[in-house]
Motif scaffolding. Structure first.
Motif, PDB file in Angstrom:
ATOM      1  N   THR A 292       0.838  -1.198   0.000  1.00 30.23           N
ATOM      2  CA  THR A 292       0.000   0.000   0.000  1.00 30.23           C
ATOM      3  C   THR A 292       0.873   1.248   0.000  1.00 30.23           C
ATOM      4  N   VAL A 293       0.556   2.185  -0.879  1.00 31.47           N
ATOM      5  CA  VAL A 293       1.256   3.466  -0.919  1.00 31.47           C
ATOM      6  C   VAL A 293       0.792   4.300   0.269  1.00 31.47           C
ATOM      7  N   THR A 294       1.727   4.662   1.139  1.00 34.68           N
ATOM      8  CA  THR A 294       1.381   5.464   2.315  1.00 34.68           C
ATOM      9  C   THR A 294       2.122   6.797   2.342  1.00 34.68           C
ATOM     10  N   ASP A 295       2.982   7.028   1.385  1.00 34.55           N
ATOM     11  CA  ASP A 295       3.739   8.271   1.304  1.00 34.55           C
ATOM     12  C   ASP A 295       3.008   9.249   0.379  1.00 34.55           C
ATOM     13  N   PRO A 296       2.632  10.432   0.877  1.00 30.87           N
ATOM     14  CA  PRO A 296       1.905  11.385   0.037  1.00 30.87           C
ATOM     15  C   PRO A 296       2.629  11.758  -1.261  1.00 30.87           C
ATOM     16  N   ALA A 297       3.945  11.883  -1.222  1.00 32.22           N
ATOM     17  CA  ALA A 297       4.692  12.244  -2.433  1.00 32.22           C
ATOM     18  C   ALA A 297       4.600  11.124  -3.479  1.00 32.22           C
ATOM     19  N   THR A 298       4.686   9.888  -3.032  1.00 34.59           N
ATOM     20  CA  THR A 298       4.556   8.756  -3.944  1.00 34.59           C
ATOM     21  C   THR A 298       3.146   8.682  -4.502  1.00 34.59           C
ATOM     22  N   LEU A 299       2.155   8.926  -3.646  1.00 30.19           N
ATOM     23  CA  LEU A 299       0.770   8.926  -4.106  1.00 30.19           C
ATOM     24  C   LEU A 299       0.550  10.019  -5.142  1.00 30.19           C
ATOM     25  N   ARG A 300       1.122  11.184  -4.910  1.00 25.17           N
ATOM     26  CA  ARG A 300       0.989  12.290  -5.875  1.00 25.17           C
ATOM     27  C   ARG A 300       1.541  11.886  -7.243  1.00 25.17           C
ATOM     28  N   LEU A 301       2.686  11.204  -7.263  1.00 24.10           N
ATOM     29  CA  LEU A 301       3.269  10.724  -8.530  1.00 24.10           C
ATOM     30  C   LEU A 301       2.373   9.670  -9.183  1.00 24.10           C
ATOM     31  N   THR A 302       1.808   8.796  -8.369  1.00 23.16           N
ATOM     32  CA  THR A 302       0.899   7.768  -8.874  1.00 23.16           C
ATOM     33  C   THR A 302      -0.324   8.395  -9.528  1.00 23.16           C
TER      34      THR A 302
END
Length: 156
Positions: free
Chosen positions: A79-89
């Motif tokens: 699960t993506v839990t890092d906001p920066a990674t989620l933003r890229l996703t």
């Protein structure tokens, strides 16, 4: 949705944005397919489901801020839990027109989702296929085609 289900023999679901969740409004299940947590009337997190990522990607910065404010729940080790990674996703989702989720909501579940849009291109809902095979991403063209067909059928 029925055509997509017949072609893929996997779970097919339709969700809409409801607050900070994806609300599953329709689902066609496949016998013998991977167990999934979603059910009609149930909610899925925006950050960890393919339908949720599609909806969040098209919802705007205010909703993104609200979703990440208190932290992103972890459902599996992927699960993506890092906001920066989620933003890229989410940026990738907007660029490609699809979200591909690999075991983020539940183990052994892979999902591909595409938006259902109105005539102005605004995402009204998200359509997904959920399967147990890592090759589920190969269903992207079928999901996109079905999403476009539903969008055209809305006539909005």
């Amino acid at each position: 949705m029925e055509d997509l289900h017949a072609a893929t023999r996997q779970h097919v679901q339709l969700a809409v944005l409801d607050g900070t969740d994806a609300l599953v409004v329709e689902k066609i299940s496949a016998a013998g397919a991977v167990p999934v947590v979603s059910q009609v009337g149930g909610r899925l997190p925006l950050h960890a489901s393919a339908v949720g990522q599609v909806l969040l990607a098209h919802a705007g910065e205010d909703l993104f801020t609200e979703v990440v404010r208190d932290g992103l729940a972890r459902f599996t080790p992927r699960t993506v839990t890092d906001p920066a990674t989620l933003r890229l996703t989410l940026a990738e989702c907007r660029r490609t027109g699809v979200a591909v989720v690999r075991e983020e909501m539940s183990g052994d579940a892979y999902s591909v989702a595409a938006p259902i849009t109105d005539a102005r291109g605004r995402a009204l809902a998200a359509l997904s296929v959920v399967g147990a095979d890592a090759r589920t991403h190969l269903l992207v063209p079928a999901v996109v085609l079905a999403g476009r067909g539903i969008s055209r059928g809305l006539g909005t």
